[in-house]
Design a protein around this motif. Structure first.
Motif, PDB file in Angstrom:
ATOM      1  N   THR A  24      -9.171   1.605  10.517  1.00 16.79           N
ATOM      2  CA  THR A  24      -9.658   1.186   9.008  1.00 16.79           C
ATOM      3  C   THR A  24      -9.511   2.729   8.186  1.00 16.79           C
ATOM      4  OG1 THR A  24     -10.820   0.367  10.326  1.00 16.79           O
ATOM      5  CG2 THR A  24     -12.044   0.845   8.983  1.00 16.79           C
ATOM      6  N   PRO A  25      -9.011   2.197   7.439  1.00 22.14           N
ATOM      7  CA  PRO A  25      -9.674   3.253   5.935  1.00 22.14           C
ATOM      8  C   PRO A  25     -10.522   4.697   5.839  1.00 22.14           C
ATOM      9  CG  PRO A  25      -8.806   1.193   4.733  1.00 22.14           C
ATOM     10  CD  PRO A  25      -9.637   1.086   5.972  1.00 22.14           C
ATOM     11  N   SER A  26     -12.391   3.666   5.986  1.00 27.56           N
ATOM     12  CA  SER A  26     -13.101   4.806   6.363  1.00 27.56           C
ATOM     13  C   SER A  26     -12.947   5.175   7.043  1.00 27.56           C
ATOM     14  CB  SER A  26     -14.078   3.500   5.909  1.00 27.56           C
ATOM     15  OG  SER A  26     -14.417   2.910   7.208  1.00 27.56           O
ATOM     16  N   PHE A 137      -4.489  -3.718  -1.320  1.00 27.40           N
ATOM     17  CA  PHE A 137      -5.152  -3.251  -2.325  1.00 27.40           C
ATOM     18  C   PHE A 137      -5.490  -2.391  -3.361  1.00 27.40           C
ATOM     19  CE2 PHE A 137      -7.305  -6.218  -0.786  1.00 27.40           C
ATOM     20  CZ  PHE A 137      -9.428  -5.659  -0.962  1.00 27.40           C
ATOM     21  N   ASP A 138      -5.727  -1.914  -3.884  1.00 27.56           N
ATOM     22  CA  ASP A 138      -6.616  -0.940  -4.837  1.00 27.56           C
ATOM     23  C   ASP A 138      -7.620  -1.267  -5.958  1.00 27.56           C
ATOM     24  OD1 ASP A 138      -7.452   1.544  -6.572  1.00 27.56           O
ATOM     25  OD2 ASP A 138      -5.365   1.941  -6.859  1.00 27.56           O
ATOM     26  N   ALA A 139      -8.623  -1.232  -4.572  1.00 32.07           N
ATOM     27  CA  ALA A 139      -9.735  -1.650  -6.125  1.00 32.07           C
ATOM     28  C   ALA A 139     -11.352  -1.068  -6.403  1.00 32.07           C
ATOM     29  CB  ALA A 139     -10.792  -2.632  -4.294  1.00 32.07           C
ATOM     30  N   GLU A 165     -12.280  -3.563   4.865  1.00 34.41           N
ATOM     31  CA  GLU A 165     -11.820  -2.045   5.438  1.00 34.41           C
ATOM     32  C   GLU A 165     -11.824  -1.461   4.069  1.00 34.41           C
ATOM     33  OE1 GLU A 165     -12.703  -1.286   7.995  1.00 34.41           O
ATOM     34  OE2 GLU A 165     -12.063  -2.802   9.361  1.00 34.41           O
ATOM     35  N   GLY A 166     -12.235  -0.685   3.354  1.00 36.66           N
ATOM     36  CA  GLY A 166     -12.632   0.059   2.653  1.00 36.66           C
ATOM     37  C   GLY A 166     -13.628   1.729   2.802  1.00 36.66           C
ATOM     38  N   ASP A 194      -6.517   2.022  -0.829  1.00 35.46           N
ATOM     39  CA  ASP A 194      -5.346   1.318   0.124  1.00 35.46           C
ATOM     40  C   ASP A 194      -6.929   0.208   1.230  1.00 35.46           C
ATOM     41  OD1 ASP A 194      -7.326   3.670   1.650  1.00 35.46           O
ATOM     42  OD2 ASP A 194      -5.033   3.352   2.830  1.00 35.46           O
ATOM     43  N   THR A 195      -7.777  -1.169  -0.045  1.00 35.71           N
ATOM     44  CA  THR A 195      -8.070  -1.606   0.878  1.00 35.71           C
ATOM     45  C   THR A 195      -7.378  -3.157   1.212  1.00 35.71           C
ATOM     46  OG1 THR A 195      -9.990  -1.235  -0.933  1.00 35.71           O
ATOM     47  CG2 THR A 195     -10.543  -2.801   0.146  1.00 35.71           C
TER      48      THR A 195
END
Length: 366
Positions: A24-26, A137-139, A165-166, A194-195
């Motif tokens: 998870t990125p977070s 994707f870059d959000a 996941e962000g 990197d969502t």
């Protein structure tokens, strides 16, 4: 980072086919790894290039990403991902074709790289079944707000879950009111560089994704980046990565790349097999202008030459040229217009990247 990278690495070292999992990125932990310093690309052609960077001390691996850029000229809705899976031209709902592995990548059948499926894939004529994971994707635009729209085939009463996941995990769901196809749009606000998301349900085996997209509202002047290639398996002793065929961006004349470093940290002496993956920050992005077929060799092909001498760089130019010189840290040392003829640039010993009107050469001054 959605794939537990070092599971793949451990298996590769053991000589076994790699199997990826997700994280998870977070929850990505920052270690003492420094932010990578990205260097100019070499071997630039119409279809690819070699990404370069400075070594990060203490790393075990690097993950490298390539993007196209979109700049909004006015306020607009932009699609970071738009996938219809129409390249899947086999199988049916009544008689699907089943994958043979627990984990499969979908690169042969998608418009962007990095789609994957867990839980034994089923293919059904333009649709995909299983637990489907999106590309990164870059959000970060729009305050991290974006929409995920999915069209699914399922049974009445099925609940479809979209896990994103962000900056944090966000989960939303919708229930199919009838059997067949349903389209739903769900809004999220956890966008990072990197969502990613994954889609699943909990009831029916007759569950397929027909279409999936990610859209975001952009303001005039904002830039959005779409992932078109990546390599999550660059071992730590390397400081370059080849992207020879950007097949997901065949018409691109300009791309960008960045990367981060990864290392395992072992914190439990009682369990030496347990570790935590930690990550450096993302590097800055490096721009690559494609279209110079031959890359480094292009300098020779045009009869312009750049070569090292005992105490500097020698240039032989067939016409007036703009010349740039970078050091190994990515710092620009020279940006000068030279007239046709021979020139000498005095410079200290080291490794340098020389640009001659977009053509590239790596030189070592001893």
């Amino acid at each position: 980072m959605k794939k537990i990278y070092f599971l793949s690495i451990a298996l590769l070292i053991a000589g076994i086919s790699s199997v990826s999992a997700k994280s998870t990125p977070s929850k990505r932990l920052q270690s003492s790894l420094e932010k990578p310093i990205v260097l100019p690309a070499t071997n630039v052609t119409e279809h690819g290039f070699t990404a370069n960077w400075q070594e990060v001390k203490g790393t075990e691996a690097y993950c490298v990403f390539v993007y196209t850029e979109h700049q909004a000229t006015k306020a607009e809705k932009f699609y970071l991902i738009k996938e219809d899976f129409d390249l899947i031209d086999f199988g049916t709902i009544e008689n699907p074709v089943w994958g043979e592995e627990l984990y499969e990548t979908l690169d042969p059948y998608t418009l962007l790289p990095n789609w994957s499926v867990y839980g034994y894939t089923s293919y059904a004529q333009g649709m995909i079944g299983g637990v489907i994971y999106s590309p990164y994707f870059d959000a970060r635009n729009n305050g991290g707000k974006y929409d995920v729209t999915v069209t699914v085939y399922g049974q009445s009463g099925d609940e479809i879950f979209v896990h994103t996941e962000g900056s944090k995990e966000e989960v939303q769901s919708f229930i199919l009111k009838q059997a067949g196809f349903t389209t739903a749009t769900l809004s999220f606000s956890n966008g990072v560089q990197d969502t990613y998301f994954h889609i699943n349900n909990t009831k029916s085996n007759d569950f397929y994704i027909d279409e999936a997209s990610v859209s975001q509202d952009l303001k005039a002047g904002e830039k959005a980046y779409v992932l078109v290639d990546l390599n999550e398996a660059v071992m730590g002793e390397n400081t370059s990565c080849n992207f020879k065929n950007l097949r997901y961006a065949p018409k691109a004349t300009k791309v960008f790349y960045d990367l981060y470093a990864v290392v395992r940290e072992y914190n439990d002496p009682q369990h030496p097999d347990r570790y935590t993956q930690v990550y450096s920050p993302f590097s800055d992005k490096m721009e690559v202008n494609l279209g110079n077929e031959g890359g480094i060799n292009e300098i020779q092909a045009t009869n312009d030459k750049a070569y090292s001498s005992s105490n500097g760089i020698e240039l032989t130019l067939t016409q007036n040229r703009n010349v740039q010189v970078y050091n190994i840290l990515g710092q620009q040392l020279i940006n000068q217009h030279f007239v046709a003829g021979s020139h000498k640039i005095s410079i200290e010993k080291g490794i340098y990247i020389v640009y001659i009107d977009g053509m590239t050469q790596k030189l070592i001054i001893k």
